[in-house]
Design a protein around this motif. Structure first.
Motif, short mmCIF file in Angstrom:
data_model
loop_
_atom_site.label_atom_id
_atom_site.label_comp_id
_atom_site.label_asym_id
_atom_site.label_seq_id
_atom_site.Cartn_x
_atom_site.Cartn_y
_atom_site.Cartn_z
N PRO A 189 123.84 5.84 49.89
CA PRO A 189 125.13 6.16 50.51
C PRO A 189 125.30 5.57 51.91
O PRO A 189 126.41 5.17 52.28
CB PRO A 189 125.14 7.69 50.52
N LYS A 190 124.25 5.53 52.69
CA LYS A 190 124.36 4.94 54.03
C LYS A 190 124.62 3.44 53.93
O LYS A 190 125.52 2.90 54.59
CB LYS A 190 123.10 5.19 54.84
N ALA A 191 123.82 2.77 53.13
CA ALA A 191 123.96 1.32 52.99
C ALA A 191 125.32 0.94 52.43
O ALA A 191 125.86 -0.12 52.75
CB ALA A 191 122.85 0.77 52.11
N SER A 193 128.16 2.69 52.80
CA SER A 193 129.24 3.43 53.47
C SER A 193 130.44 2.55 53.79
O SER A 193 131.57 3.04 53.82
CB SER A 193 128.71 4.10 54.74
N ASN A 194 130.21 1.27 54.03
CA ASN A 194 131.31 0.37 54.39
C ASN A 194 131.59 -0.68 53.30
O ASN A 194 132.19 -1.72 53.59
CB ASN A 194 131.00 -0.35 55.71
N HIS A 235 118.41 8.56 44.35
CA HIS A 235 118.63 8.75 45.78
C HIS A 235 117.40 9.39 46.42
O HIS A 235 117.12 10.57 46.20
CB HIS A 235 119.85 9.62 46.04
N PRO A 237 116.37 9.80 50.28
CA PRO A 237 116.91 9.55 51.63
C PRO A 237 116.07 8.59 52.46
O PRO A 237 116.61 7.79 53.24
CB PRO A 237 116.94 10.95 52.26
N ASP A 240 117.07 4.86 52.13
CA ASP A 240 118.45 4.47 52.43
C ASP A 240 118.61 4.18 53.92
O ASP A 240 118.19 4.99 54.76
CB ASP A 240 119.39 5.60 52.02
N THR A 241 119.19 3.04 54.24
CA THR A 241 119.41 2.68 55.64
C THR A 241 120.84 2.17 55.83
O THR A 241 121.42 1.58 54.93
CB THR A 241 118.43 1.60 56.11
N ASP A 242 121.36 2.40 57.01
CA ASP A 242 122.71 1.97 57.35
C ASP A 242 122.66 0.54 57.88
O ASP A 242 121.95 0.25 58.84
CB ASP A 242 123.29 2.90 58.41
N SER A 244 125.63 -1.19 58.58
CA SER A 244 126.96 -1.51 59.08
C SER A 244 126.89 -2.13 60.47
O SER A 244 125.93 -1.96 61.20
CB SER A 244 127.81 -0.24 59.11
#
Length: 244
Positions: A189-191, A193-194, A235, A237, A240-242, A244
């Protein structure tokens, strides 16, 4: 004649790409391992796979039975079902284009699986956690944009318009891309998100599939299994990495 779909019970996995096509077409099918009674269930699937007499011997699920014919591998099943369900281009040449795109989805799904099982499928996730972190970081940074960027370009360059991945009508590849986005958003979800900003055509395709009446009904039904940590898209956590 009723189609018989064979796949592991309790997970969406690779079988979900076939289910989506059958559900969109309102096809008459039985999800064998989710049935009870003689001749059904996981035992029936394993009996076919371990048979000493079955000429059409599948290596692994999913596979589909249509009468006496057994078809294995997701892309091969969809190549077979597409014309029968009205989910393949009318032009023969474009059917091979669609198959090529579906095979690329297959490659992508294999890489998704390897984010949580980078060493061996025989090991638990917990036995390869550090390796999974490294694999997932590279997957998020390099492979997600590689694959999604490719599908975004294909949509943009479709001569019939960006509403579908190939041709001007819905195909099984559109349904598979919907599932890819669903799975990635669940797993990372973080990766992701955009992703709508980065891949607007894929986002629009996802939304159009989600709103189709048969798909919408399926997603709300108990036939649609929930994502979980036993399937392809998982999933964790810590993976998962952001970006953006």
């Amino acid at each position: 004649m009723t189609y018989e779909l064979y796949y592991w019970d309790g997970i969406q996995g690779r079988g979900e790409f076939v289910r989506l096509a059958l559900e969109e077409a309102a096809a008459d099918y039985i999800d064998i391992t989710r049935q009870s009674g003689r001749g059904h269930g996981t035992g029936a699937m394993l009996a076919i796979m371990k048979s000493d007499s079955e000429a059409q011997l599948p290596f692994a699920p999913p596979f589909l039975k249509d009468g006496d014919l057994i078809i294995s591998h997701v892309a091969n099943i969809l190549l077979y079902l597409g014309p029968k369900l009205g989910l393949a281009p009318d032009e023969e040449g474009l059917r091979y284009v669609a198959n090529g795109l579906q095979l690329t989805v297959t490659d992508f799904v294999a890489e998704v699986h390897d984010t949580h099982h980078p060493i061996a499928t025989s090991l638990y996730y917990e036995d390869q956690k550090e390796e999974a972190k490294a694999r997932s970081a590279a997957f998020i940074k390099e492979r997600i944009p590689k694959f999604l960027g490719y599908f975004e370009r294909v949509l943009k360059q479709n001569p019939a318009g960006p509403g579908h991945i190939v041709g001007d009508t819905l195909t099984y590849v559109d349904l598979s891309l919907f599932q890819i986005i669903e799975g990635l958003v669940y797993a990372f979800p973080k990766a992701m998100s955009n992703y709508r900003r980065r891949y607007p055509l894929l986002a629009a395709l996802h939304d159009s599939v989600e709103q189709r009446p048969n798909i919408a009904r399926y997603l709300k039904s108990d036939r649609r299994l929930a994502f979980n940590t036993e399937g392809i898209f998982r999933h964790y956590p810590e993976l998962d990495t952001d970006v953006s």
